[in-house]
Design a protein around this motif. Structure first.
Motif, PDB file in Angstrom:
ATOM      1  N   HIS A 113      -8.257  16.929  -6.236  1.00  0.00           N
ATOM      2  CA  HIS A 113      -7.478  15.683  -6.135  1.00  0.00           C
ATOM      3  C   HIS A 113      -6.194  15.908  -5.341  1.00  0.00           C
ATOM      4  CE1 HIS A 113      -9.726  12.759  -8.562  1.00  0.00           C
ATOM      5  NE2 HIS A 113     -10.132  13.801  -9.259  1.00  0.00           N
ATOM      6  N   ARG A 114      -5.615  17.094  -5.437  1.00  0.00           N
ATOM      7  CA  ARG A 114      -4.409  17.394  -4.641  1.00  0.00           C
ATOM      8  C   ARG A 114      -4.724  17.318  -3.157  1.00  0.00           C
ATOM      9  NH1 ARG A 114      -2.060  21.320  -1.736  1.00  0.00           N
ATOM     10  NH2 ARG A 114      -3.840  22.744  -1.946  1.00  0.00           N
ATOM     11  N   LEU A 115      -5.856  17.894  -2.773  1.00  0.00           N
ATOM     12  CA  LEU A 115      -6.254  17.874  -1.365  1.00  0.00           C
ATOM     13  C   LEU A 115      -6.592  16.462  -0.906  1.00  0.00           C
ATOM     14  CD1 LEU A 115      -8.475  21.097  -1.330  1.00  0.00           C
ATOM     15  CD2 LEU A 115      -6.219  20.807  -0.268  1.00  0.00           C
ATOM     16  N   GLN A 116      -7.287  15.689  -1.771  1.00  0.00           N
ATOM     17  CA  GLN A 116      -7.643  14.313  -1.419  1.00  0.00           C
ATOM     18  C   GLN A 116      -6.402  13.454  -1.200  1.00  0.00           C
ATOM     19  OE1 GLN A 116     -10.207  13.070  -4.629  1.00  0.00           O
ATOM     20  NE2 GLN A 116     -12.077  13.768  -3.603  1.00  0.00           N
ATOM     21  N   LYS A 117      -5.365  13.706  -2.005  1.00  0.00           N
ATOM     22  CA  LYS A 117      -4.147  12.908  -1.914  1.00  0.00           C
ATOM     23  C   LYS A 117      -3.162  13.460  -0.880  1.00  0.00           C
ATOM     24  CE  LYS A 117      -4.384  11.306  -6.714  1.00  0.00           C
ATOM     25  NZ  LYS A 117      -3.721  11.253  -8.041  1.00  0.00           N
ATOM     26  N   GLY A 118      -3.484  14.614  -0.317  1.00  0.00           N
ATOM     27  CA  GLY A 118      -2.604  15.198   0.697  1.00  0.00           C
ATOM     28  C   GLY A 118      -1.289  15.688   0.153  1.00  0.00           C
ATOM     29  N   ALA A 167      -3.562  13.972 -16.156  1.00  0.00           N
ATOM     30  CA  ALA A 167      -3.016  14.970 -15.235  1.00  0.00           C
ATOM     31  C   ALA A 167      -3.275  14.582 -13.788  1.00  0.00           C
ATOM     32  CB  ALA A 167      -3.636  16.342 -15.531  1.00  0.00           C
ATOM     33  N   ILE A 168      -4.476  14.073 -13.506  1.00  0.00           N
ATOM     34  CA  ILE A 168      -4.813  13.623 -12.146  1.00  0.00           C
ATOM     35  C   ILE A 168      -3.880  12.490 -11.720  1.00  0.00           C
ATOM     36  CG2 ILE A 168      -6.584  12.461 -10.755  1.00  0.00           C
ATOM     37  CD1 ILE A 168      -8.662  14.037 -12.498  1.00  0.00           C
ATOM     38  N   ALA A 169      -3.628  11.552 -12.661  1.00  0.00           N
ATOM     39  CA  ALA A 169      -2.732  10.427 -12.353  1.00  0.00           C
ATOM     40  C   ALA A 169      -1.294  10.886 -12.149  1.00  0.00           C
ATOM     41  CB  ALA A 169      -2.806   9.394 -13.478  1.00  0.00           C
ATOM     42  N   LEU A 170      -0.921  12.014 -12.801  1.00  0.00           N
ATOM     43  CA  LEU A 170       0.463  12.508 -12.735  1.00  0.00           C
ATOM     44  C   LEU A 170       0.687  13.503 -11.603  1.00  0.00           C
ATOM     45  CD1 LEU A 170       1.063  13.154 -16.547  1.00  0.00           C
ATOM     46  CD2 LEU A 170       2.155  11.372 -15.173  1.00  0.00           C
ATOM     47  N   LEU A 171      -0.363  13.886 -10.923  1.00  0.00           N
ATOM     48  CA  LEU A 171      -0.304  14.986  -9.952  1.00  0.00           C
ATOM     49  C   LEU A 171       0.718  14.753  -8.839  1.00  0.00           C
ATOM     50  CD1 LEU A 171      -1.657  17.714  -9.418  1.00  0.00           C
ATOM     51  CD2 LEU A 171      -3.392  16.513  -8.072  1.00  0.00           C
ATOM     52  N   SER A 172       0.843  13.517  -8.405  1.00  0.00           N
ATOM     53  CA  SER A 172       1.763  13.215  -7.300  1.00  0.00           C
ATOM     54  C   SER A 172       3.177  12.887  -7.785  1.00  0.00           C
ATOM     55  CB  SER A 172       1.216  12.040  -6.476  1.00  0.00           C
ATOM     56  OG  SER A 172       1.098  10.874  -7.292  1.00  0.00           O
ATOM     57  N   ASP A 173       3.444  13.190  -9.086  1.00  0.00           N
ATOM     58  CA  ASP A 173       4.767  12.941  -9.675  1.00  0.00           C
ATOM     59  C   ASP A 173       5.183  11.470  -9.517  1.00  0.00           C
ATOM     60  OD1 ASP A 173       7.019  13.670 -11.089  1.00  0.00           O
ATOM     61  OD2 ASP A 173       8.142  14.283  -9.319  1.00  0.00           O
ATOM     62  N   THR A 175       0.828  -1.206   0.000  1.00  0.00           N
ATOM     63  CA  THR A 175       0.000   0.000   0.000  1.00  0.00           C
ATOM     64  C   THR A 175       0.862   1.255   0.000  1.00  0.00           C
ATOM     65  OG1 THR A 175      -1.736  -1.158   1.206  1.00  0.00           O
ATOM     66  CG2 THR A 175      -1.840   1.239   1.181  1.00  0.00           C
ATOM     67  N   GLY A 176       1.921   1.252   0.789  1.00  0.00           N
ATOM     68  CA  GLY A 176       2.830   2.390   0.816  1.00  0.00           C
ATOM     69  C   GLY A 176       3.572   2.556  -0.494  1.00  0.00           C
ATOM     70  N   VAL A 177       3.982   1.446  -1.079  1.00  0.00           N
ATOM     71  CA  VAL A 177       4.716   1.482  -2.344  1.00  0.00           C
ATOM     72  C   VAL A 177       3.816   1.968  -3.478  1.00  0.00           C
ATOM     73  CG1 VAL A 177       5.926   0.059  -4.040  1.00  0.00           C
ATOM     74  CG2 VAL A 177       6.287  -0.347  -1.609  1.00  0.00           C
ATOM     75  N   GLN A 178       2.521   1.609  -3.412  1.00  0.00           N
ATOM     76  CA  GLN A 178       1.584   1.994  -4.468  1.00  0.00           C
ATOM     77  C   GLN A 178       1.387   3.499  -4.563  1.00  0.00           C
ATOM     78  OE1 GLN A 178      -1.446  -0.610  -3.050  1.00  0.00           O
ATOM     79  NE2 GLN A 178      -0.998  -2.247  -4.512  1.00  0.00           N
ATOM     80  N   LYS A 179       1.807   4.249  -3.539  1.00  0.00           N
ATOM     81  CA  LYS A 179       1.730   5.705  -3.584  1.00  0.00           C
ATOM     82  C   LYS A 179       2.706   6.283  -4.602  1.00  0.00           C
ATOM     83  CE  LYS A 179       0.116   6.240   1.185  1.00  0.00           C
ATOM     84  NZ  LYS A 179       0.431   6.737   2.548  1.00  0.00           N
ATOM     85  N   ARG A 180       3.660   5.471  -5.039  1.00  0.00           N
ATOM     86  CA  ARG A 180       4.619   5.909  -6.052  1.00  0.00           C
ATOM     87  C   ARG A 180       4.083   5.697  -7.466  1.00  0.00           C
ATOM     88  NH1 ARG A 180       9.896   2.760  -3.896  1.00  0.00           N
ATOM     89  NH2 ARG A 180      10.868   3.693  -5.744  1.00  0.00           N
TER      90      ARG A 180
END
Length: 307
Positions: free
Chosen positions: A102-107, A145-151, A74-79
């Motif tokens: 989405h930025r706020l939802q993902k923190g 863009a939503i999928a790419l937001l967290s780089d 689960t932690g790795v999937q954040k990447r």
């Protein structure tokens, strides 16, 4: 970091008494654009949902970024980033507002990533235009863009060109290539259209009825599909010399079993045959081979169905 972004080992998913996936072994290296191809219902979406943690395997294992501990995945999937089925868009919001939610939802801290990502996918100048008024291609880019937001380092796209017109397909394809080239993004992209993926992917996995039939690089796929004359003579070494010195071509390969694959003179079979014979060679076999990408896939799938 492991050179492998994703490895699966005998990954299976069973619903009631039927396997949606059975003993799937997939390997994706850092920097790959992996084309996952199969007909509708072949198991592609099930595979992608397993990877991002929306469902769990019946058996087998998933390794992400070198980690195969299920409790830590689960932690790795954040990447990772993903578009599975339709992008989750707020149609009454602008592109910027969608990303901000989405930025706020993902923190994700800081708002800089919003404008940066909008510029990356070509949506920075959409202003107050609401997503409901976007073209299908623009909606797909907003989903990306939503999928790419967290780089992310690894992104998964499920049938991203569905419904797009030819120009939209080209734009999305070029954007994915750019992300891969400039940011080193590893991509897993599923489709049922082989010709579309052939212009994009560096590696392919072909799935049919929940089973992985073949995994091969784009170069290997090109070689399998490239038109050629398949020649078998009694002396392959001399045959190669004749082709080079008499027909003045080096565009051929001598395989381990002695078969010569000649990629030139495909439309002049008689000349090739006469040249070999006139130089003392006995022709045991001579035929024209090679498939289009679609016919190669059809033969592979058809061979399984008729086993």
């Amino acid at each position: 970091m492991s050179e492998y972004i994703l490895k699966t080992n005998k990954l299976s998913k069973k619903y009631k008494h039927e396997f949606a996936l059975e003993n799937i072994n997939v390997t994706i290296k850092q920097g790959d654009i992996y084309g996952f191809i199969g007909q509708n219902g072949a198991g592609k979406s099930t595979m992608l949902r397993l990877i991002i943690g929306l469902t769990f395997p019946t058996s087998g294992s998933i390794e992400l970024f070198g980690n195969d501990n299920r409790n830590e995945l689960t932690g790795v999937q954040k990447r990772m980033g993903a578009i599975i089925e339709n992008p989750a868009l707020f149609l009454n919001m602008t592109a910027r507002e969608n990303l901000e939610v989405h930025r706020l939802q993902k923190g994700i801290p800081g708002k800089e990533c919003v404008d940066k990502t909008l510029e990356l996918v070509g949506l920075k100048d959409t202003g107050k235009k609401k997503a409901k008024n976007f073209s299908l291609g623009m909606k797909q880019r907003l989903g990306l863009a939503i999928a790419l937001l967290s780089d992310p380092e690894f992104i998964i796209l499920d049938e991203p060109t569905n419904g797009l017109d030819p120009m939209g397909i080209v734009e999305l394809r070029e954007l994915i290539k750019k992300l891969n080239r400039e940011k080193g993004l590893t991509v897993l992209i599923s489709s049922h259209i082989l010709s579309e993926l052939h212009q994009l992917a560096t590696k392919f996995g072909i799935i049919h009825k929940g089973k992985l039939l073949e995994e091969l690089t784009s170069k290997e796929l090109d070689e399998k599909c490239r038109q050629h004359l398949r020649i078998k003579v009694d002396d392959p070494t001399r045959g190669a010399i004749v082709l080079e010195q008499i027909l003045f071509t080096t565009d051929f390969e001598v395989m381990q079993d002695g078969v010569i694959k000649l990629y030139s003179h495909i439309d002049d079979v008689r000349k090739v045959s006469q040249t070999l014979t006139n130089n003392g060679l006995v022709i045991e076999h001579l035929s024209q081979n090679g498939d289009s990408l679609e016919s190669y896939f059809s033969k592979l799938v058809g061979g399984v169905e008729h086993d």
